[in-house]
Design an enzyme around this catalytic site. Structure first.
Site, PDB file in Angstrom:
ATOM      1  N   ASP A  67      54.487  32.053  55.105  1.00 12.76           N
ATOM      2  CA  ASP A  67      55.158  31.529  53.919  1.00 12.76           C
ATOM      3  C   ASP A  67      54.849  30.057  53.704  1.00 12.76           C
ATOM      4  O   ASP A  67      54.325  29.383  54.585  1.00 12.76           O
ATOM      5  CB  ASP A  67      56.672  31.770  54.003  1.00 12.76           C
ATOM      6  CG  ASP A  67      57.245  31.448  55.385  1.00 12.76           C
ATOM      7  OD1 ASP A  67      56.615  30.683  56.134  1.00 12.76           O
ATOM      8  OD2 ASP A  67      58.332  31.966  55.702  1.00 12.76           O
ATOM      9  N   ASN A 136      70.258  34.377  59.265  1.00 12.39           N
ATOM     10  CA  ASN A 136      70.737  35.451  58.384  1.00 12.39           C
ATOM     11  C   ASN A 136      69.890  36.721  58.512  1.00 12.39           C
ATOM     12  O   ASN A 136      70.014  37.628  57.708  1.00 12.39           O
ATOM     13  CB  ASN A 136      70.743  34.966  56.929  1.00 12.39           C
ATOM     14  CG  ASN A 136      69.350  34.603  56.423  1.00 12.39           C
ATOM     15  OD1 ASN A 136      68.367  34.716  57.156  1.00 12.39           O
ATOM     16  ND2 ASN A 136      69.257  34.170  55.171  1.00 12.39           N
ATOM     17  N   HIS A 138      66.571  36.851  58.258  1.00  5.92           N
ATOM     18  CA  HIS A 138      65.323  36.899  57.483  1.00  5.92           C
ATOM     19  C   HIS A 138      64.104  36.860  58.390  1.00  5.92           C
ATOM     20  O   HIS A 138      64.145  36.352  59.507  1.00  5.92           O
ATOM     21  CB  HIS A 138      65.287  35.821  56.399  1.00  5.92           C
ATOM     22  CG  HIS A 138      65.037  34.411  56.858  1.00  5.92           C
ATOM     23  ND1 HIS A 138      65.334  33.319  56.078  1.00  5.92           N
ATOM     24  CD2 HIS A 138      64.510  33.908  58.004  1.00  5.92           C
ATOM     25  CE1 HIS A 138      64.982  32.228  56.729  1.00  5.92           C
ATOM     26  NE2 HIS A 138      64.493  32.545  57.900  1.00  5.92           N
ATOM     27  N   GLU A 143      64.743  37.204  52.429  1.00  7.21           N
ATOM     28  CA  GLU A 143      66.170  36.973  52.585  1.00  7.21           C
ATOM     29  C   GLU A 143      66.949  38.291  52.458  1.00  7.21           C
ATOM     30  O   GLU A 143      66.449  39.248  51.874  1.00  7.21           O
ATOM     31  CB  GLU A 143      66.642  35.996  51.499  1.00  7.21           C
ATOM     32  CG  GLU A 143      65.894  34.651  51.487  1.00  7.21           C
ATOM     33  CD  GLU A 143      66.325  33.707  52.619  1.00  7.21           C
ATOM     34  OE1 GLU A 143      66.667  34.183  53.721  1.00  7.21           O
ATOM     35  OE2 GLU A 143      66.295  32.486  52.396  1.00  7.21           O
TER      36      GLU A 143
HETATM   37  P1  PGA Z   1      63.309  28.545  63.325  1.00  3.61           P
HETATM   38  O1  PGA Z   1      63.258  29.407  62.006  1.00  3.61           O
HETATM   39  O2  PGA Z   1      62.165  28.999  64.167  1.00  3.61           O
HETATM   40  O3  PGA Z   1      63.123  27.127  62.848  1.00  3.61           O
HETATM   41  O4  PGA Z   1      64.625  28.791  63.956  1.00  3.61           O
HETATM   42  C1  PGA Z   1      63.007  30.776  62.082  1.00  3.61           C
HETATM   43  C2  PGA Z   1      63.149  31.390  60.709  1.00  3.61           C
HETATM   44  O5  PGA Z   1      63.922  30.875  59.885  1.00  3.61           O
HETATM   45  O6  PGA Z   1      62.491  32.404  60.460  1.00  3.61           O
END
Ligand code: PGA
Length: 240
Positions: A67, A136, A138, A143
């Protein structure tokens, strides 16, 4: 789905690097799906060390990132382009033309998304996809929603994601949109490796592993993938 739990972050990162090394050794021109965020940083460090030691090479590797934020200059310190340059690409022997990250400043996001999917297909799809998981649930920026997503698309980020990631945007406003591979794109990867550490991820990990397969926890779709491994620390695995 295979679950492995580690007591220390360094051991987890080495285990993740072992999985990358196995893929690259078996297929030196493998297609890797890469992730940003805090979760993969130590894994990338381990891969850089192995590349420097001559154990692996990225010279024939192709990468696709999950992304990228929309409407953020490519060279912004918080762009995922910058993250990847700093945390991996500038320190390994990958060829710039083999690196792919969505263009979050494209004039036509739908066209950019379709072209990204075409490039993944033309490369023969992803051999190994690295994922983090959001608080959450994702994966990428897919999302929680009422339906699972398919290919790459432009997504409006949820308040939970904005809260989690705005810590990086100390002197600017965090973007509200991103381009992300869809869950359909992720599920086409031959092997999937998800890393989660810290207590903030425990509920999402529980829902992904033990909950129903539902787009309200996008990571739960991984239960239906034939070759997925979760590497967790004890805090992230606490509810399992
Ligand atoms: P993080 O994010 O590795 O910074 O915890 C993971 C994500 O949001 O997919």
């Amino acid at each position: 789905m295979e679950i492995r739990i580690f007591t220390d972050a360094a051991a987890l990162a080495e285990a993740a690097a072992d999985i990358f090394e196995a893929t690259i050794t078996e297929k030196p021109n493998a297609v890797l799906g890469l992730a940003t965020g805090a979760s993969p940083v130590l894994t990338y460090k381990a891969l850089i060390e192995r590349c420097r030691a001559g154990i692996i090479s990225f010279k024939d590797i192709t990468t696709f990132n999950l992304d990228e934020y929309c409407d953020l200059p490519q060279n912004d310190k918080n762009s995922y382009y910058t993250f990847m340059q700093e945390n991996l690409f500038s320190q390994v022997d990958i060829l710039p033309e083999n690196i792919h990250i969505e263009n979050g400043n494209a004039d036509d996001f739908d066209k950019e998304a379709a072209a990204y999917d075409e490039k993944i297909a033309a490369a023969g799809y992803i051999d190994l996809q690295l994922l983090g998981i959001g608080n959450n649930g994702h994966i990428g920026f897919n999302e929680p929603a009422d339906t699972f997503t398919e290919g790459t698309f432009r997504v409006k980020l949820t308040e939970s994601t904005i809260r989690a990631n705005s810590r990086y945007f100390t002197d600017s406003e965090m973007p509200r949109y991103a381009l992300t591979m869809g869950t359909g794109s992720i599920m086409k990867a031959k092997k999937i490796l998800l890393i989660a550490t810290g207590a903030a991820k425990a509920e999402a990990v529980y829902n992904a592993v033990k909950g129903p397969v539902t787009p309200h926890c996008p990571a739960s779709i991984l239960q239906t993938h034939p070759d997925t491994v979760f590497l967790l620390d004890e805090a992230a695995a606490a509810l399992l």
